[in-house]
Design a protein around this motif. Structure first.
Motif, PDB file in Angstrom:
ATOM      1  N   LYS A 122       9.954  65.524 102.290  1.00 51.99           N
ATOM      2  CA  LYS A 122       9.331  66.082 101.079  1.00 51.99           C
ATOM      3  C   LYS A 122       9.888  65.424  99.822  1.00 51.99           C
ATOM      4  O   LYS A 122       9.135  65.092  98.902  1.00 51.99           O
ATOM      5  CB  LYS A 122       9.550  67.600 101.046  1.00 51.99           C
ATOM      6  CG  LYS A 122       8.990  68.280  99.823  1.00 51.99           C
ATOM      7  CD  LYS A 122       7.491  68.193  99.774  1.00 51.99           C
ATOM      8  CE  LYS A 122       6.961  69.051  98.628  1.00 51.99           C
ATOM      9  NZ  LYS A 122       5.846  68.410  97.942  1.00 51.99           N
ATOM     10  N   GLN A 123      11.197  65.209  99.785  1.00 51.85           N
ATOM     11  CA  GLN A 123      11.803  64.551  98.627  1.00 51.85           C
ATOM     12  C   GLN A 123      11.253  63.134  98.465  1.00 51.85           C
ATOM     13  O   GLN A 123      10.926  62.716  97.356  1.00 51.85           O
ATOM     14  CB  GLN A 123      13.327  64.510  98.760  1.00 51.85           C
ATOM     15  CG  GLN A 123      13.985  65.841  98.532  1.00 51.85           C
ATOM     16  CD  GLN A 123      15.475  65.826  98.830  1.00 51.85           C
ATOM     17  OE1 GLN A 123      15.976  64.969  99.570  1.00 51.85           O
ATOM     18  NE2 GLN A 123      16.196  66.791  98.271  1.00 51.85           N
ATOM     19  N   LYS A 124      11.134  62.403  99.562  1.00 49.02           N
ATOM     20  CA  LYS A 124      10.609  61.044  99.496  1.00 49.02           C
ATOM     21  C   LYS A 124       9.139  61.058  99.083  1.00 49.02           C
ATOM     22  O   LYS A 124       8.710  60.229  98.276  1.00 49.02           O
ATOM     23  CB  LYS A 124      10.766  60.341 100.846  1.00 49.02           C
ATOM     24  CG  LYS A 124      10.357  58.892 100.813  1.00 49.02           C
ATOM     25  CD  LYS A 124      11.222  58.105  99.842  1.00 49.02           C
ATOM     26  CE  LYS A 124      10.896  56.644  99.843  1.00 49.02           C
ATOM     27  NZ  LYS A 124      11.755  55.866  98.958  1.00 49.02           N
ATOM     28  N   TRP A 162      12.493  68.142 107.218  1.00 54.82           N
ATOM     29  CA  TRP A 162      11.345  68.309 106.336  1.00 54.82           C
ATOM     30  C   TRP A 162      11.739  68.034 104.891  1.00 54.82           C
ATOM     31  O   TRP A 162      11.008  67.379 104.152  1.00 54.82           O
ATOM     32  CB  TRP A 162      10.783  69.730 106.480  1.00 54.82           C
ATOM     33  CG  TRP A 162       9.612  69.963 105.577  1.00 54.82           C
ATOM     34  CD1 TRP A 162       8.312  69.693 105.865  1.00 54.82           C
ATOM     35  CD2 TRP A 162       9.629  70.493 104.248  1.00 54.82           C
ATOM     36  NE1 TRP A 162       7.512  70.025 104.794  1.00 54.82           N
ATOM     37  CE2 TRP A 162       8.305  70.518 103.789  1.00 54.82           C
ATOM     38  CE3 TRP A 162      10.634  70.942 103.407  1.00 54.82           C
ATOM     39  CZ2 TRP A 162       7.960  70.967 102.521  1.00 54.82           C
ATOM     40  CZ3 TRP A 162      10.295  71.391 102.147  1.00 54.82           C
ATOM     41  CH2 TRP A 162       8.966  71.400 101.723  1.00 54.82           C
ATOM     42  N   LYS A 163      12.893  68.520 104.489  1.00 56.01           N
ATOM     43  CA  LYS A 163      13.342  68.378 103.102  1.00 56.01           C
ATOM     44  C   LYS A 163      13.477  66.902 102.712  1.00 56.01           C
ATOM     45  O   LYS A 163      13.077  66.523 101.613  1.00 56.01           O
ATOM     46  CB  LYS A 163      14.669  69.105 102.893  1.00 56.01           C
ATOM     47  CG  LYS A 163      15.128  69.122 101.466  1.00 56.01           C
ATOM     48  CD  LYS A 163      16.389  69.951 101.300  1.00 56.01           C
ATOM     49  CE  LYS A 163      16.811  69.985  99.838  1.00 56.01           C
ATOM     50  NZ  LYS A 163      18.003  70.800  99.649  1.00 56.01           N
ATOM     51  N   GLN A 164      14.000  66.079 103.593  1.00 59.72           N
ATOM     52  CA  GLN A 164      14.121  64.641 103.308  1.00 59.72           C
ATOM     53  C   GLN A 164      12.752  64.008 103.120  1.00 59.72           C
ATOM     54  O   GLN A 164      12.539  63.218 102.200  1.00 59.72           O
ATOM     55  CB  GLN A 164      14.838  63.922 104.453  1.00 59.72           C
ATOM     56  CG  GLN A 164      16.292  64.259 104.584  1.00 59.72           C
ATOM     57  CD  GLN A 164      16.880  63.640 105.840  1.00 59.72           C
ATOM     58  OE1 GLN A 164      16.237  63.583 106.890  1.00 59.72           O
ATOM     59  NE2 GLN A 164      18.125  63.188 105.735  1.00 59.72           N
ATOM     60  N   ASP A 187       7.686  63.254  97.184  1.00 55.77           N
ATOM     61  CA  ASP A 187       7.671  63.562  95.748  1.00 55.77           C
ATOM     62  C   ASP A 187       8.044  62.330  94.916  1.00 55.77           C
ATOM     63  O   ASP A 187       7.453  62.088  93.864  1.00 55.77           O
ATOM     64  CB  ASP A 187       8.629  64.719  95.437  1.00 55.77           C
ATOM     65  CG  ASP A 187       8.132  66.045  95.983  1.00 55.77           C
ATOM     66  OD1 ASP A 187       6.931  66.153  96.347  1.00 55.77           O
ATOM     67  OD2 ASP A 187       8.947  66.988  96.057  1.00 55.77           O
ATOM     68  N   ILE A 188       9.014  61.551  95.396  1.00 55.46           N
ATOM     69  CA  ILE A 188       9.404  60.319  94.698  1.00 55.46           C
ATOM     70  C   ILE A 188       8.258  59.324  94.690  1.00 55.46           C
ATOM     71  O   ILE A 188       7.950  58.709  93.665  1.00 55.46           O
ATOM     72  CB  ILE A 188      10.663  59.704  95.349  1.00 55.46           C
ATOM     73  CG1 ILE A 188      11.881  60.584  95.062  1.00 55.46           C
ATOM     74  CG2 ILE A 188      10.903  58.275  94.876  1.00 55.46           C
ATOM     75  CD1 ILE A 188      13.103  60.242  95.888  1.00 55.46           C
TER      76      ILE A 188
END
Length: 125
Positions: free
Chosen positions: A40-42, A36-38, A44-45
């Motif tokens: 979410k980071q993408k 999920w974190k990966q 956001d980018i």
């Protein structure tokens, strides 16, 4: 498994290259993230890159179960040429019926040339 979805259009993010991407309607072609974190980071980018140009596009991370065809050696089906790929590189199917259909088509095709092959379907979540 996680996907990035555009909330307004119900399209999915698909990575084509390092800085190249597109948005697709078919979930089968979406880029799948294991964490999920990966995802979410993408997301956001992507949002940060689009916001300065005035676009009001929002992304959300959605969890989705995928199916992979697994052979007797615990290897995954990638494509018509490689059905001994590591499961991490295997082709994901968004629907169980699509995985079953592909497994049947492969088995029939291989049987025609005298090769016996069968797959189990494994859920990747």
């Amino acid at each position: 498994m996680y996907l990035i979805k555009i909330t307004g259009t119900n399209r999915y993010y698909r990575r084509l290259g390092n800085q190249v991407h597109q948005y697709v309607d078919d979930i089968e072609y979406a880029t799948v993230f294991r964490k999920w974190k990966q995802a979410k980071q993408k997301a956001d980018i992507l949002h940060a890159a689009i916001s300065p140009i005035g676009e009001q596009i929002n992304f959300e991370v959605k969890q989705h179960k995928f199916y992979v065809l697994k052979n007797k050696h615990d290897k995954g089906y990638m494509n018509q040429i490689s059905w001994n790929a590591p499961k991490e590189e295997a082709k994901f199917f968004a629907e169980k019926e699509a995985a079953l259909k592909e497994a049947e088509e492969i088995a029939i095709g291989m049987a025609k040339v005298g090769i016996d092959v069968e797959f189990d379907i494994e859920i990747q979540s």
